[in-house]
Design an enzyme around this catalytic site. Structure first.
Site, mmCIF file in Angstrom:
data_model
loop_
_atom_site.group_PDB
_atom_site.id
_atom_site.type_symbol
_atom_site.label_atom_id
_atom_site.label_comp_id
_atom_site.label_asym_id
_atom_site.label_seq_id
_atom_site.Cartn_x
_atom_site.Cartn_y
_atom_site.Cartn_z
ATOM 1 N N TYR A 177 110.234 -10.212 54.345
ATOM 2 C CA TYR A 177 109.253 -9.122 54.953
ATOM 3 C C TYR A 177 108.116 -9.358 54.388
ATOM 4 O O TYR A 177 107.086 -9.145 54.977
ATOM 5 C CB TYR A 177 110.157 -7.738 54.699
ATOM 6 C CG TYR A 177 109.103 -6.721 55.021
ATOM 7 C CD1 TYR A 177 109.001 -6.407 56.287
ATOM 8 C CD2 TYR A 177 108.616 -5.988 53.948
ATOM 9 C CE1 TYR A 177 108.153 -5.435 56.944
ATOM 10 C CE2 TYR A 177 107.608 -4.752 54.646
ATOM 11 C CZ TYR A 177 107.350 -4.526 55.720
ATOM 12 O OH TYR A 177 106.358 -3.606 56.099
ATOM 13 N N ARG B 140 110.374 5.872 55.543
ATOM 14 C CA ARG B 140 110.159 4.349 55.635
ATOM 15 C C ARG B 140 110.829 3.776 54.207
ATOM 16 O O ARG B 140 110.518 4.389 53.134
ATOM 17 C CB ARG B 140 108.743 4.038 55.482
ATOM 18 C CG ARG B 140 107.873 4.253 56.862
ATOM 19 C CD ARG B 140 106.591 3.566 56.790
ATOM 20 N NE ARG B 140 105.828 3.989 55.615
ATOM 21 C CZ ARG B 140 104.437 4.570 55.561
ATOM 22 N NH1 ARG B 140 104.117 4.924 56.691
ATOM 23 N NH2 ARG B 140 104.023 4.954 54.619
ATOM 24 N N ARG C 239 105.388 0.981 43.885
ATOM 25 C CA ARG C 239 104.649 2.107 43.634
ATOM 26 C C ARG C 239 104.701 3.173 44.648
ATOM 27 O O ARG C 239 104.628 4.267 44.372
ATOM 28 C CB ARG C 239 103.171 1.737 43.663
ATOM 29 C CG ARG C 239 102.034 2.721 43.139
ATOM 30 C CD ARG C 239 100.682 2.439 43.323
ATOM 31 N NE ARG C 239 100.681 2.082 44.839
ATOM 32 C CZ ARG C 239 99.670 1.552 45.786
ATOM 33 N NH1 ARG C 239 98.658 0.960 44.812
ATOM 34 N NH2 ARG C 239 99.618 1.189 46.859
ATOM 35 N N PHE D 216 87.222 -12.586 44.758
ATOM 36 C CA PHE D 216 88.183 -12.105 45.871
ATOM 37 C C PHE D 216 89.530 -12.148 45.638
ATOM 38 O O PHE D 216 90.376 -11.105 46.124
ATOM 39 C CB PHE D 216 87.755 -12.944 47.138
ATOM 40 C CG PHE D 216 88.309 -12.634 48.429
ATOM 41 C CD1 PHE D 216 87.635 -11.691 49.184
ATOM 42 C CD2 PHE D 216 89.563 -13.146 48.718
ATOM 43 C CE1 PHE D 216 88.414 -11.254 50.443
ATOM 44 C CE2 PHE D 216 90.230 -12.938 49.902
ATOM 45 C CZ PHE D 216 89.478 -11.812 50.765
#
Ligand code: MG
Length: 361
Positions: free
Chosen positions: A118, A175, A165, A239
Site C-alpha cells: 500500500y 480509515r 502519527r 527537496f
C-alpha cells in the site's frame, strides 16, 4: 515551498507531477463518487493527460482541491510542454498508482506485506518517479533513477511515519492503515478492532504496538541514507532531505508517546524551521539522524520489553553500520550549523509570511 526552490530544469516537471497526483488523489478521496464511477475514472486517469481540454466537475461539495480538476485542462497543457521522458514517467507512475488505489478500495491493509505494498502505491511510486525525473534532467546520475528499491524506501519511510502519527485522525474518520498482522499481536480479543488502543486500560499494549510499528519504519533508514548520499545537486538534496528529517523527528516524538492515541503529535514550528535549515548537507543530515536516534535510544528503559530491546538493537546497528562510516560526530561543526541555522531562521520568519510558510510544514 520545496518545489519552488528546485532548479529551473526540474521545477515545472515536479510541479506538474505533483498536481497530476493531487488530482488523482482528489478523486480517490471523494466519498461522494460511487465506486462504479470512481474505479474506471482512476484507471483511465493517465490517459486524460493526453487529452487537451479534459476537466472533471463531478467532485463532492467538500473536496478542497475540486478546483484543480475543474481547471485540469491547464495542468494538461503544461504537461504536454514537458520533455517526453518526463511525460512518460509522470503518466507511468500515475497509471501504477491508480491501479494500486483501486486494489486497496476492495481490500484492506492486513499483513505487513500489504502495508509495504500500500505504501509503495501511494508513496514509494512517487519516490521512484521523482528519481527518474532527477536522472532524466541530467542533474543526477542515471543510478538515482535506476535504484528503485532505495527510492521506494524513501517513500515508505515517509508514508509509514504519517500512518503511525495519524492513528487517531484516521481511526475517527473510519480509515484504518495500521496493518492488522501488526496490531492484532497487541489486542487480546482478535475480533476487537484498532479502537481498543484508545481505552485507558489498554495503554501499555497500545504503546507496544506503536513502538512495534516505529521499529518497522526505522528499518528503512539505511536505504534513506544510501539514497541521500548519491545526490549531487543541492536543490534536489534539499527537496529530498526536508521530508526525511521531518519524518525522523516525528518518529522520535511519537516513540513510546501515548499522545498518539489522544491527539496529533506535531513537531514544534521552531524545531521544523531548524530542521529545514540544517538539512542542507550530508554531514548535517547524518547529524540530525544521529541525534534523533540517540534521543530515542536514551528514552528506552534498560529493563524494557522485547519490542523496546528490538528498537535499541535497530538503532545501534543503524548508528554503527550506516551512520558512523559516513559521519564523525563533531560538536563544533554541528553547533556552527545550528548557529547559522538560527540566524537564518530569524531572517526567514521576518521576511516571509510566517503563517503561510509554517502552516504548510
Ligand atoms: Mg487518497
Amino acid at each position: 515551498m520545496v518545489i519552488q526552490h528546485l532548479d529551473d530544469d526540474l521545477r515545472p516537471a515536479i510541479c506538474i507531477f505533483y498536481l497530476v497526483l493531487r488530482g488523482l488523489d482528489t478523486i480517490e478521496d471523494d466519498m461522494t463518487i460511487p465506486n462504479e464511477t470512481k474505479i474506471p475514472l482512476l484507471q483511465k486517469f493517465d490517459t486524460f493527460l493526453s487529452q487537451p481540454g479534459w476537466t472533471f466537475t463531478g467532485s463532492g461539495p467538500n473536496e478542497k482541491d475540486a478546483h484543480l480538476l475543474v481547471e485540469f485542462n491547464v495542468v494538461i497543457s503544461e504537461y504536454l510542454k514537458l520533455k517526453p521522458a518526463f511525460q512518460t514517467t509522470i503518466a507511468d507512475i500515475t497509471r501504477k498508482m491508480a491501479h494500486g488505489m483501486t486494489e486497496f478500495m476492495t481490500r484492506k491493509v492486513e499483513t505487513l506485506k500489504d502495508w509495504d505494498l500500500y505504501c509503495h502505491y501511494v508513496a514509494g511510486l512517487v519516490g521512484i518517479g521523482l528519481s527518474k525525473i532527477f536522472s532524466d534532467s541530467g542533474l543526477e546520475s542515471p543510478d538515482v533513477g535506476r535504484r528503485e528499491e532505495l527510492s521506494n524506501s524513501m517513500g515508505l519511510f515517509l508514508q509509514k511515519t504519517n500512518i503511525i502519527r495519524d492513528y487517531l485522525e484516521d481511526y475517527d474518520q473510519g480509515r484504518i492503515f495500521w496493518p492488522k498482522e501488526g496490531w492484532s499481536l497487541f489486542v487480546s480479543d482478535p475480533s476487537k478492532d484498532l479502537g481498543e488502543f484508545k481505552r485507558p486500560e489498554n495503554s501499555q499494549q497500545a504503546l507496544n504496538c506503536l513502538n512495534y510499528l516505529i521499529n518497522n519504519a526505522l528499518n528503512h533508514i539505511p536505504d534513506v541514507i544510501e539514497y541521500m548520499s548519491q545526490l549531487k545537486n543541492q536543490s534536489v538534496f534539499n527537496f529530498c532531505a526536508i521530508p526525511q528529517v521531518m519524518a525522523i523527528a516525528t518518529l522520535s516524538a511519537c516513540y513510546n508517546n501515548h499522545g498518539v492515541f489522544e491527539g496529533v503529535i506535531k513537531i514544534r514550528k521552531g524545531e521544523a524551521v531548524k530542521l529545514i535549515i540544517q538539512s542542507r548537507s550530508m554531514t548535517n543530515l547524518l547529524a540530525i539522524f544521529d541525534d534523533h536516534l540517540r534521543r530515542m535510544d536514551s528514552r528506552i528503559l534498560t529493563n524494557g520489553n522485547k519490542i523496546n530491546q528490538e528498537t535499541t538493537s535497530i538503532i545501534q546497528t543503524t548508528l554503527k553500520k550506516t551512520i558512523a562510516p559516513r559521519y564523525v560526530r563533531s560538536p563544533f561543526q554541528f553547533s556552527l550549523a545550528l548557529f547559522v541555522g538560527l540566524v537564518s531562521t530569524f531572517g526567514i520568519v521576518f521576511f516571509l509570511n510566517k503563517e503561510t510558510l509554517l502552516e504548510r510544514l
